[in-house]
Design a protein around this motif. Structure first.
Motif, mmCIF file in Angstrom:
data_model
loop_
_atom_site.group_PDB
_atom_site.id
_atom_site.type_symbol
_atom_site.label_atom_id
_atom_site.label_comp_id
_atom_site.label_asym_id
_atom_site.label_seq_id
_atom_site.Cartn_x
_atom_site.Cartn_y
_atom_site.Cartn_z
ATOM 1 N N ARG A 107 -3.624 7.120 -6.823
ATOM 2 C CA ARG A 107 -3.066 6.389 -6.935
ATOM 3 C C ARG A 107 -4.600 5.487 -5.951
ATOM 4 O O ARG A 107 -4.443 4.214 -6.613
ATOM 5 N N ALA A 108 -5.031 5.891 -5.942
ATOM 6 C CA ALA A 108 -6.194 4.783 -4.684
ATOM 7 C C ALA A 108 -7.437 4.644 -5.947
ATOM 8 O O ALA A 108 -8.063 3.332 -5.662
ATOM 9 N N ARG A 109 -7.539 5.582 -7.002
ATOM 10 C CA ARG A 109 -8.351 4.673 -8.208
ATOM 11 C C ARG A 109 -7.841 3.610 -8.744
ATOM 12 O O ARG A 109 -8.859 3.348 -9.104
ATOM 13 N N PHE A 110 -6.787 3.385 -8.956
ATOM 14 C CA PHE A 110 -6.485 2.039 -9.595
ATOM 15 C C PHE A 110 -5.549 0.771 -8.894
ATOM 16 O O PHE A 110 -6.056 -0.441 -9.066
ATOM 17 N N PHE A 111 -5.663 1.060 -7.912
ATOM 18 C CA PHE A 111 -5.381 0.040 -6.591
ATOM 19 C C PHE A 111 -5.484 0.446 -5.002
ATOM 20 O O PHE A 111 -6.293 0.791 -4.628
ATOM 21 N N SER A 112 -6.445 -1.060 -4.917
ATOM 22 C CA SER A 112 -7.231 -1.248 -4.103
ATOM 23 C C SER A 112 -5.936 -0.798 -2.498
ATOM 24 O O SER A 112 -5.122 -1.595 -2.050
ATOM 25 N N ALA A 113 -6.613 -1.076 -1.504
ATOM 26 C CA ALA A 113 -5.798 -0.426 -0.110
ATOM 27 C C ALA A 113 -5.557 -1.903 0.050
ATOM 28 O O ALA A 113 -5.740 -3.123 -0.281
ATOM 29 N N MET B 292 9.637 -1.840 -7.161
ATOM 30 C CA MET B 292 8.176 -2.724 -7.081
ATOM 31 C C MET B 292 6.592 -2.402 -6.389
ATOM 32 O O MET B 292 5.788 -2.978 -7.588
ATOM 33 N N GLN B 293 7.321 -2.042 -4.974
ATOM 34 C CA GLN B 293 6.245 -1.829 -4.578
ATOM 35 C C GLN B 293 5.585 -0.427 -4.554
ATOM 36 O O GLN B 293 4.528 -0.307 -4.450
ATOM 37 N N LEU B 294 6.060 0.507 -5.339
ATOM 38 C CA LEU B 294 5.760 1.728 -6.037
ATOM 39 C C LEU B 294 4.927 1.423 -7.308
ATOM 40 O O LEU B 294 4.138 1.851 -7.064
ATOM 41 N N MET B 295 5.239 0.775 -8.109
ATOM 42 C CA MET B 295 4.910 0.367 -9.379
ATOM 43 C C MET B 295 3.041 0.137 -8.929
ATOM 44 O O MET B 295 2.080 -0.346 -9.396
ATOM 45 N N ARG B 296 3.445 -1.530 -8.209
ATOM 46 C CA ARG B 296 2.398 -1.773 -7.327
ATOM 47 C C ARG B 296 1.012 -1.283 -6.856
ATOM 48 O O ARG B 296 -0.195 -1.868 -6.217
ATOM 49 N N GLY B 297 1.654 0.009 -6.413
ATOM 50 C CA GLY B 297 0.495 0.895 -5.277
ATOM 51 C C GLY B 297 0.298 0.585 -4.207
ATOM 52 O O GLY B 297 -0.251 1.023 -3.253
ATOM 53 N N GLU B 298 1.718 0.102 -3.731
ATOM 54 C CA GLU B 298 1.805 -0.076 -2.224
ATOM 55 C C GLU B 298 2.488 0.735 -1.524
ATOM 56 O O GLU B 298 2.291 1.100 -0.038
ATOM 57 N N VAL B 299 2.758 2.009 -2.217
ATOM 58 C CA VAL B 299 3.712 2.429 -1.080
ATOM 59 C C VAL B 299 2.966 3.986 -1.596
ATOM 60 O O VAL B 299 2.852 4.395 -2.986
#
Length: 437
Positions: A431-437, A230-237
């Motif tokens: 990844r950074a294009r779709f998920f904020s830091a 889920m972390q991978l899916m949500r752009g967290e890792v």
């Protein structure tokens, strides 16, 4: 006679569940209109009519929804005007549809995909509906139906598991044993290949590239666990994390046993090879059963949970996408629409739907399951035993990221599964294009 003319699968149409290629822009042509549009456009509201936007264009779901809406009309006296559009077009056109004058109630998906439109203000809260239907659902389903603000925006109808499907008679004829671990699974695939079978049916050609996500998700869930997935899916890792790299390493182990030419084959053709006993196994959803019209063949279809890779995670996660309904942001007949949603979230609606469509499972705990076939009963047990339930990669993550970055990356890698690090580096670069830091 060609293979397609003799197959026992139902008439071919758009795939059961397509990844949203154009979720954030205009879509392809609808069945009878340039785009997905609401019934009656901007016409004045009819207090005796509720409009319903449905993606259930295939014969079975269309008949199932007809049974549900007919019963609602008999109970309420309200007419339901259904606007049915094929599944793929519905998804591709959904944003422009919701920004226009959408139907009062529309079909959609739980979890992240619902939350996206809730955050955009393109749907209305339904907390009052849940005051009526809430007792029929467990906490996991309630969580999937709430937005990030804790408000309900979704009314569930059914879910269905992904697993490894096969034909019981083939396993009996060849003496195959159901594998429980990754080593047993790869050993069985090797034996099937030696026996002249395509061990793992595979088809991700054209618009069916979404089908590879089922394998990716299970490999990640089994190797790294639900929390990391889920972390991978949500752009967290990072996608270059060593744990993600291990997923491709594991996948590479079975690529020699996947059906050749998968990039030019539909998922329906891959499923057909399983039905024809030309392939031994298929990682696919229960919707496989929706395509089968021969009841003898349906009775011969079975599945087992995706095998264990790391004992720390076992087989505790099940991929079980949940479909249901949402309320448009400014429904023309709001009172009627909320009554309709209360009906849709009740046990009676689920019983009616599942009575026509045996490829899904009711999520309302009060719904009767006496009419379930063997696959449905086993599916319900699988989901019921799960410690974690994932939706599907394009439902648990930003669908634009999945469709424009992850899927091209994975399918390109599957064509030449050698340099996994390079494939993951390309995905990570976006990844950074779709998920904020």
């Amino acid at each position: 006679m060609t293979q397609q003319s003799r197959i026992p699968l139902a008439a071919r149409g758009p795939g059961r569940r397509s990844v949203v290629g154009g979720l954030f822009g205009a879509g392809a042509a609808a069945l009878a209109a340039p785009l997905l549009t609401a019934c009656g456009g901007g016409a004045a509201a009819d207090p005796k009519t509720v409009t319903f936007g449905s993606n259930g264009a295939d014969a079975t779901p269309k008949s199932a929804y007809a049974a549900v809406t007919k019963s609602f009309t008999q109970d309420s006296g309200l007419k339901v005007k259904t606007n049915t559009v094929d599944h793929d077009t519905f998804q591709k056109s959904i944003t422009s549809y919701l920004q226009g004058t959408p139907d009062d109630v529309f079909t959609w998906f739980a979890g992240y995909r619902m939350q996206y439109f809730a955050k955009k203000g393109l749907c209305a809260p339904v907390d009052d509906v849940w005051d009526t239907i809430g007792a029929g659902f467990g906490e996991a389903t309630k969580q999937l139906s709430r937005g990030e603000d804790g408000t309900y925006y979704f009314v569930p109808l059914y879910n269905y598991p992904w697993a490894v499907f096969h034909r019981k008679s083939l396993f009996q004829e060849r003496g195959y044993q159901v594998p429980k671990t990754w080593d047993e699974f790869t050993a069985l695939a090797k034996r099937m290949k030696k026996d002249g079978l395509s061990p793992i049916a595979s088809g991700y050609g054209g618009g069916d590239s979404w089908s590879v996500l089922g394998t990716f998700d299970y490999l990640d869930l089994r190797a790294n666990g639900y929390d990391f997935h889920m972390q991978l899916m949500r752009g967290e890792v990072s996608w270059t994390d060593r744990r993600t790299a291990r997923v491709l390493d594991l996948w590479r182990e079975v690529t020699p046993y996947q059906q050749s030419g998968a990039g030019g084959r539909s998922w329906q053709d891959a499923a057909q090879s399983l039905v024809d006993k030309k392939s031994g196994m298929a990682v696919i959803g229960l919707f496989l059963g929706q395509q089968i019209t021969d009841e003898k063949i349906r009775a011969d279809i079975d599945f087992f949970p995706f095998p264990e890779i790391d004992p720390a995670h076992g087989q505790d996660a099940v991929e079980a996408p949940t479909d249901g309904f949402m309320l448009s942001r400014e429904p023309r007949n709001e009172d009627g629409a909320r009554k309709f949603l209360e009906f849709l979230g009740g046990a009676r609606a689920e019983e009616l739907y599942m009575g026509v469509d045996p490829s899904n499972l009711a999520v309302n705990a009060r719904a009767a399951t006496g009419s379930y076939n063997a696959l449905q009963k086993k599916s319900a047990e699988l989901i019921g035993s799960a410690r974690h339930i994932s939706q599907f990669a394009d439902r648990d993550s930003d669908p634009g990221f999945i469709s424009t970055v992850v899927l091209p990356g994975l399918t390109q890698w599957l064509g030449h599964p050698d340099d996994g690090a390079a494939a993951l580096k390309r995905i990570e670069s976006q990844r950074a294009r779709f998920f904020s830091a």
